[in-house]
Design a protein around this motif. Structure first.
Motif, PDB file in Angstrom:
ATOM      1  N   GLU A   1       0.836  -1.253   0.010  1.00 15.31           N
ATOM      2  CA  GLU A   1       0.034   0.173   0.057  1.00 15.31           C
ATOM      3  C   GLU A   1       0.748   1.309   0.063  1.00 15.31           C
ATOM      4  O   GLU A   1       0.723   2.364  -0.673  1.00 15.31           O
ATOM      5  CB  GLU A   1      -0.870  -0.129   1.262  1.00 15.31           C
ATOM      6  N   ALA A   2       1.964   1.265   0.769  1.00 15.89           N
ATOM      7  CA  ALA A   2       2.888   2.468   0.570  1.00 15.89           C
ATOM      8  C   ALA A   2       3.617   2.575  -0.518  1.00 15.89           C
ATOM      9  O   ALA A   2       3.481   3.937  -0.782  1.00 15.89           O
ATOM     10  CB  ALA A   2       3.927   2.286   2.042  1.00 15.89           C
ATOM     11  N   ILE A   3       3.949   1.410  -0.994  1.00 12.52           N
ATOM     12  CA  ILE A   3       4.505   1.945  -2.655  1.00 12.52           C
ATOM     13  C   ILE A   3       3.451   2.321  -3.544  1.00 12.52           C
ATOM     14  O   ILE A   3       3.792   3.189  -4.181  1.00 12.52           O
ATOM     15  CB  ILE A   3       5.251   0.484  -3.083  1.00 12.52           C
ATOM     16  N   GLY A   4       2.255   1.570  -3.315  1.00 12.04           N
ATOM     17  CA  GLY A   4       1.341   1.978  -4.413  1.00 12.04           C
ATOM     18  C   GLY A   4       0.724   3.574  -4.190  1.00 12.04           C
ATOM     19  O   GLY A   4       0.479   4.124  -5.046  1.00 12.04           O
ATOM     20  N   LEU A   5       0.712   3.960  -2.937  1.00 10.36           N
ATOM     21  CA  LEU A   5       0.326   5.299  -2.574  1.00 10.36           C
ATOM     22  C   LEU A   5       1.261   6.379  -3.075  1.00 10.36           C
ATOM     23  O   LEU A   5       1.164   7.213  -3.730  1.00 10.36           O
ATOM     24  CB  LEU A   5       0.156   5.525  -1.295  1.00 10.36           C
ATOM     25  N   ASP A   6       2.692   5.720  -3.032  1.00 12.99           N
ATOM     26  CA  ASP A   6       3.674   6.827  -3.454  1.00 12.99           C
ATOM     27  C   ASP A   6       3.520   6.965  -5.243  1.00 12.99           C
ATOM     28  O   ASP A   6       3.867   7.941  -5.565  1.00 12.99           O
ATOM     29  CB  ASP A   6       5.158   6.014  -3.015  1.00 12.99           C
ATOM     30  N   VAL A   7       3.439   5.704  -5.629  1.00  8.22           N
ATOM     31  CA  VAL A   7       3.448   5.935  -7.216  1.00  8.22           C
ATOM     32  C   VAL A   7       2.084   6.568  -7.523  1.00  8.22           C
ATOM     33  O   VAL A   7       2.263   7.345  -8.478  1.00  8.22           O
ATOM     34  CB  VAL A   7       3.429   4.511  -7.832  1.00  8.22           C
ATOM     35  N   ALA A   8       1.073   6.424  -7.013  1.00  7.31           N
ATOM     36  CA  ALA A   8       0.116   7.233  -7.182  1.00  7.31           C
ATOM     37  C   ALA A   8       0.119   8.654  -7.095  1.00  7.31           C
ATOM     38  O   ALA A   8      -0.167   9.696  -8.040  1.00  7.31           O
ATOM     39  CB  ALA A   8      -1.129   6.907  -6.561  1.00  7.31           C
ATOM     40  N   HIS A   9       0.858   9.203  -6.092  1.00  6.21           N
ATOM     41  CA  HIS A   9       1.088  10.589  -5.756  1.00  6.21           C
ATOM     42  C   HIS A   9       2.088  11.104  -7.053  1.00  6.21           C
ATOM     43  O   HIS A   9       1.985  12.131  -7.512  1.00  6.21           O
ATOM     44  CB  HIS A   9       1.997  10.796  -4.405  1.00  6.21           C
ATOM     45  N   LEU A  10       3.051  10.200  -7.592  1.00  5.22           N
ATOM     46  CA  LEU A  10       4.032  10.516  -8.409  1.00  5.22           C
ATOM     47  C   LEU A  10       3.417  10.694  -9.802  1.00  5.22           C
ATOM     48  O   LEU A  10       3.594  11.631 -10.653  1.00  5.22           O
ATOM     49  CB  LEU A  10       5.142   9.702  -8.499  1.00  5.22           C
ATOM     50  N   PHE A  11       2.281   9.866 -10.112  1.00  4.31           N
ATOM     51  CA  PHE A  11       1.833  10.048 -11.307  1.00  4.31           C
ATOM     52  C   PHE A  11       0.987  11.354 -11.291  1.00  4.31           C
ATOM     53  O   PHE A  11       0.869  11.990 -12.519  1.00  4.31           O
ATOM     54  CB  PHE A  11       0.807   8.917 -11.614  1.00  4.31           C
ATOM     55  N   ASN A  12       0.337  11.604 -10.293  1.00  4.87           N
ATOM     56  CA  ASN A  12      -0.467  12.917  -9.995  1.00  4.87           C
ATOM     57  C   ASN A  12       0.392  14.189 -10.286  1.00  4.87           C
ATOM     58  O   ASN A  12       0.230  15.011 -10.938  1.00  4.87           O
ATOM     59  CB  ASN A  12      -1.045  12.774  -8.886  1.00  4.87           C
TER      60      ASN A  12
END
Length: 743
Positions: free
Chosen positions: A524-535
Motif C-alpha cells: 500500500e505504501a509503494i502504491g500510494l507513493d506511485v499514485a502521488h508521483l503519477f499525479n
C-alpha cells in the motif's frame, strides 16, 4: 566534492519552473536518521586527492574496449564474436555523435571548463583521438585477421569483388541492374553543382571521373543505399560488400565518362539533441536550441579506406570542414555494423545455445495450462522479476494485458520511455482505453534516437482515447512505472493498487536481451507513493510525501548519500556494514565522494559497473576497501541495484537511475526500497555471485586500467543454467503428472 557541494547548475535552478512539482522526500524514507555526517577532517582527507576522478570519456572508451575484447575471445561462439564487432561499431558511432560532438561544441563556444578529472575539453578531445584511432585499427584487425579466417574455416566467406567467380559476378550484375541501379543517384561536383550534403553514418563512394574529350576530371559522390543488405548474399554462405557491387558497375552511372578512381568513405555527424549533464553545457543552452531547429549537425569524424587517393581525401577534408585528427584511415570494408546480418544467418552451431525465458515460479501455472491470474498471485506476495531469465511476456506483459481485459480494473497508468512499434503493451493499453477504462500514458518523446518512433505510437495511443502526457518541461521522464487500479469491493478489499516498478523499458524485444529487475507488488505504501508521483507528473500536485521511493531530481542523490553515511555510522558503532551498487555508469562526484568517505572509514564498497566508472578503487588512503568490477556478455547488464548491509538488517533498492548528472538532475527517476526479506536476499545472493573470485569479470585499478581477472565462471551462464533447471522442475506440474488431469 562534498554532499553539500553539488554541481553548481543545481544551485537555485531546482526550485524554478516546473521542477519543483516533484516534492523533496523527507527523512521518513529511512528507518532512522543517518547517524554520520562528515566533518572537516574527513572532507579535507578527500580534498587531498584532487585527481580522484577518472575521465568519463576515457572510461567509456575502455568500456567499448571490453566489448572489443569479447570479439577477440576464441572461447565465444564465432557468430557472437562477429556480433560484438558490430556492437562495438554502433557504440562508437553514438559516442562520436553525442560525446565528441558535445566536446567540440564547448571548444567552439570558448567554454573551457575543466571536467571533474581536471582536464580541459581540448585535452580530453586530443586523448579521444589517440584512443579511438587505436581502437578502430584494432577493431579492423580483429575483423581481417581473426573473424574472416575463422568464418571461412566454417564455410562462411566474406569476399571482395576480385574473389567472385563468373557465376557470382553474373548474379551481382543482375542484382545491380534490377534493384540497385534504379535507386542510385550520382551527385557530381562542378561549377553548377556544389558539394553534396553527406548524411551522417551513410556509406558513400567518392568517384573521380574524366571526360575523354576535354580531359577534365570531376568528383562525384554515390551513396550506398541502406535499404539493401550491407553484405550481399551470393549463396553457399558467401557474401560480398554492397559497395563492391556498386563500384564495379560505376560506368553504368557515368556513361561516356572514364571512371578513374573509387573510394568508400563515411561521415559521422553531431546528432545529439539532448543537453549534456555537466556544468558547461548549461552555458550553451542557446546553441542547443539552435541545434534542435537544425536538420543536420556538423561532422565530427571521417572514415576512409586506407587506399584513398590523397587528392580525393584533401577534397573531402576541405569540403566537410574537418581537421586531420578527425580522419581515420582503415582497411575496408568500412561500417561493420552490417555484421549483425552475418551473425543472424542460420548457423546455430556458431551461436550461443538457444535460450527461452521461463515463467517466474510465482506466476507459473500449477494445476492447469491456463495463464496464472497475475492479480491473485501478487495479492499473495510480492514478485521480484529478473529478466531475461524470468519471462517478460508471462509477467509484465501479461499484467498489462490482464488489466486491459479485466472488468474490475478501473484505471491503468504507465510510463513509456522506449518500446517497440508493434508492442503488445501498446495494444493492451489501446484495448483498455477502448473498453472504457481510464488509461494514462506518460510518454517520453525525447528518448535519444527514438524520438520519431515515440511520437508515432504516442499518436496511436491518443487516437484510441488514452490520456497521453509528456512529462514536465526541462525533465526527461525515465522512470519505469505501471500502476493498475482495481475495484475489489466484492472481495471485501475496496480499491486496490497493483504496481510494477522496474529498471528497464517496457519493451518486449529488448527484455529478451537486457538484464533487468522488476517488482510487482500490492504494497500500500509503494502504491500510494506511485499514485502521488503519477499525479505530480500529469497534473499539479505538490504535497506528496514518499515513504518507499527515492525520486530524482530531488531525492535520489541525497537519499543514497544518506544511506552511505548510515553505513559509515553502522561500521563505527561496530555493526555489520557494507555497500554494494550495480549500475550502468557511476560518474556523479557527490556519490563517489560519499563512497570514498565510506571506504576511508573502513566500510567494504563493491561496485558492479557495466560502462563508465569515474571512481578510482584501491588507492591508498582514499579507496582501499573499494572494489570495481564489470561484467559483459550475452545479455546487456542493465539493472540498477543499491544494496546496504544496514547493521545486519539489509536493505535493497532497485530503479531506473544511474549515478550520472543527467539522471540525478534532469530526469524523473525512481528507486524503490524492496519490501520483505526474500527479494533483498535474492539481490544479495546475485551480488555474492557477481563478486565471487571464481566469476569472470574485468576489474578496475586505481590508474583507470581494466583487466580481466581470469575467473572461469560465467555469471550469465550460471543464471541461465539455474533458470533451465527451474523450468524443467516447473514443467513437472501435478496436472501433467496426474493421469486424471486429461479428463
Amino acid at each position: 566534492m562534498t554532499q553539500e557541494a553539488l554541481p553548481s547548475h543545481l544551485s537555485g535552478s531546482i526550485e524554478e519552473g516546473p521542477v519543483d512539482l516533484l516534492p523533496v522526500s523527507t527523512s521518513e524514507t529511512f528507518d532512522v536518521e543517518p547517524p554520520y555526517v562528515p566533518g572537516d577532517e574527513e572532507l579535507a582527507a578527500l580534498e587531498a586527492f584532487p585527481d580522484r576522478f577518472l575521465d568519463r570519456e576515457q572510461s567509456w572508451l575502455h568500456f567499448n574496449q571490453r566489448v572489443l575484447e569479447l570479439s577477440e575471445d576464441p572461447k565465444l561462439p564465432l557468430l557472437e564474436r562477429a556480433r560484438f564487432l558490430a556492437i562495438f561499431a554502433s557504440n562508437l558511432d553514438e559516442f562520436f555523435m553525442v560525446r565528441v560532438a558535445g566536446l567540440k561544441r564547448r571548444i567552439a563556444a570558448g567554454v573551457a571548463v575543466r571536467a571533474a578529472s581536471g582536464h580541459l575539453p581540448k585535452e580530453v578531445l586530443e586523448s579521444i583521438w589517440a584512443t579511438t584511432a587505436e581502437l578502430m585499427e584494432r577493431h579492423a584487425a580483429v575483423f581481417q585477421d581473426q573473424i574472416i579466417p575463422a568464418l571461412k574455416s566454417e564455410g562462411i566467406e566474406l569476399v571482395r569483388w576480385a574473389d567472385l567467380d563468373l557465376d557470382e559476378q553474373k548474379k551481382c550484375k543482375k542484382l545491380f541492374k534490377e534493384r540497385v541501379f534504379p535507386v542510385l543517384t550520382p551527385l557530381a561536383v562542378d561549377p553548377a553543382h556544389p558539394f553534396p550534403y553527406i548524411s551522417g553514418l551513410s556509406l558513400n563512394i567518392a568517384v573521380l571521373v574524366r571526360n575523354p574529350k576535354t580531359k577534365k576530371e570531376r568528383f562525384a559522390r554515390v551513396k550506398v543505399p541502406p535499404i539493401f543488405n550491407r553484405f550481399v548474399p551470393l549463396g553457399n554462405q558467401r557474401f560480398v560488400p554492397l559497395e563492391d557491387v556498386i563500384g564495379e558497375h560505376l560506368k553504368k552511372l557515368f556513361p561516356g565518362m572514364e571512371v578513374l578512381q573509387a573510394h568508400t568513405f563515411r561521415v559521422t555527424r553531431n546528432e545529439d539533441l539532448e543537453v549534456e549533464e555537466d556544468d558547461a553545457e548549461n552555458l550553451l543552452a542557446a546553441l542547443e536550441k539552435e541545434l534542435l531547429r537544425r536538420k543536420f549537425g556538423p561532422p565530427v569524424r571521417l572514415e576512409v579506406e586506407e587506399s584513398i587517393d590523397p587528392e580525393v581525401l584533401d577534397l573531402l577534408v576541405s569540403e566537410l570542414g574537418i581537421t586531420e585528427s578527425e580522419v581515420f584511415r582503415l582497411p575496408g570494408p568500412l561500417d561493420l555494423r552490417g555484421l549483425h546480418d552475418i551473425a543472424d544467418i542460420d548457423r546455430e552451431d556458431l551461436k550461443y545455445d538457444a535460450f527461452v525465458p521461463s515463467t517466474h515460479k510465482q506466476l507459473a501455472p500449477v494445476e492447469s495450462a491456463s495463464p496464472v491470474d497475475v492479480f491473485k498471485t501478487t495479492r499473495r506476495g510480492d514478485v521480484l522479476l529478473h529478466h531475461p531469465y524470468d519471462s517478460f511476456a508471462t509477467s509484465v506483459q501479461r499484467f498489462i494485458e490482464q488489466a486491459a481485459a479485466d472488468p474490475h480494473v478501473l484505471a491503468i497508468k504507465q510510463t513509456l520511455y522506449r518500446t517497440s512499434g508493434d508492442s503488445p503493451i501498446i495494444d493492451a493499453l489501446v484495448d483498455a482505453a477502448e473498453a472504457g477504462k481510464q488509461v494514462l500514458v506518460l510518454v517520453e518523446i525525447k528518448a535519444r534516437f527514438d524520438e520519431s518512433n515515440n511520437i508515432r505510437w504516442a499518436r496511436k495511443l491518443e487516437h484510441a482515447g488514452c490520456h497521453v502526457v509528456y512529462g514536465q518541461v526541462g525533465l526527461k521522464t525515465h522512470c519505469k512505472l505501471a500502476m493498475v487500479v482495481r475495484d475489489e469491493v466484492e472481495r471485501g478489499g475496496g480499491i486496490r493498487r497493483y504496481t510494477h516498478i522496474g529498471t528497464g523499458n517496457y519493451n518486449p524485444k529488448t527484455a529478451r536481451l537486457y538484464e533487468d529487475f522488476g517488482l510487482l507488488t500490492t504494497n500500500e505504501a509503494i502504491g500510494l507513493d506511485v499514485a502521488h508521483l503519477f499525479n505530480n507528473l500529469s497534473g499539479f500536485s505538490r504535497n506528496a510525501q514518499y515513504d518507499e521511493l527515492l525520486v530524482a531530481p530531488d531525492s535520489v542523490r541525497d537519499g543514497l548519500i544518506d544511506q552511505i553515511h548510515a553505513e559509515i555510522g553502522h561500521h563505527q558503532a561496530g555493526r555489520p556494514a557494507r555497500i554494494r551498487l550495480k549500475a550502468n555508469s557511476v560518474v556523479d562526484e557527490a556519490i563517489i565522494d560519499a563512497l570514498y568517505l565510506a571506504s576511508q572509514a573502513g566500510v567494504p564498497v563493491q561496485l558492479l559497473v557495466r560502462g563508465i566508472c569515474s571512481a578510482r578503487p584501491g588507492v591508498p588512503g582514499l579507496s582501499e576497501t573499494m572494489e570495481v568490477r564489470s561484467i559483459l556478455g550475452r545479455f546487456l547488464e542493465h539493472s540498477r541495484v543499491f544494496w546496504f548491509e544496514n547493521g545486519g538488517e539489509p536493505q535493497a533498492w532497485i530503479g531506473s537511475a544511474d549515478m550520472m548528472h543527467r539522471n540525478l538532475d534532469r530526469r524523473v527517476e525512481v528507486l524503490v526500497r524492496l519490501p520483505g526479506e526474500q527479494p533483498v536476499e535474492h539481490i544479495g545472493a546475485l551480488l555474492d555471485l557477481a563478486f565471487s573470485p571464481e566469476t569472470g569479470a574485468w576489474e578496475l585499478d586505481g590508474d583507470g586500467v581494466w583487466k580481466h581477472n581470469g575467473g572461469t565462471g560465467d555469471l550469465q551462464k550460471i543464471l541461465i543454467d539455474k533458470q533451465r533447471r527451474r523450468g524443467r522442475s516447473s514443467s513437472r506440474t501435478p496436472a501433467a503428472q496426474d493421469p486424471a488431469s486429461s479428463r
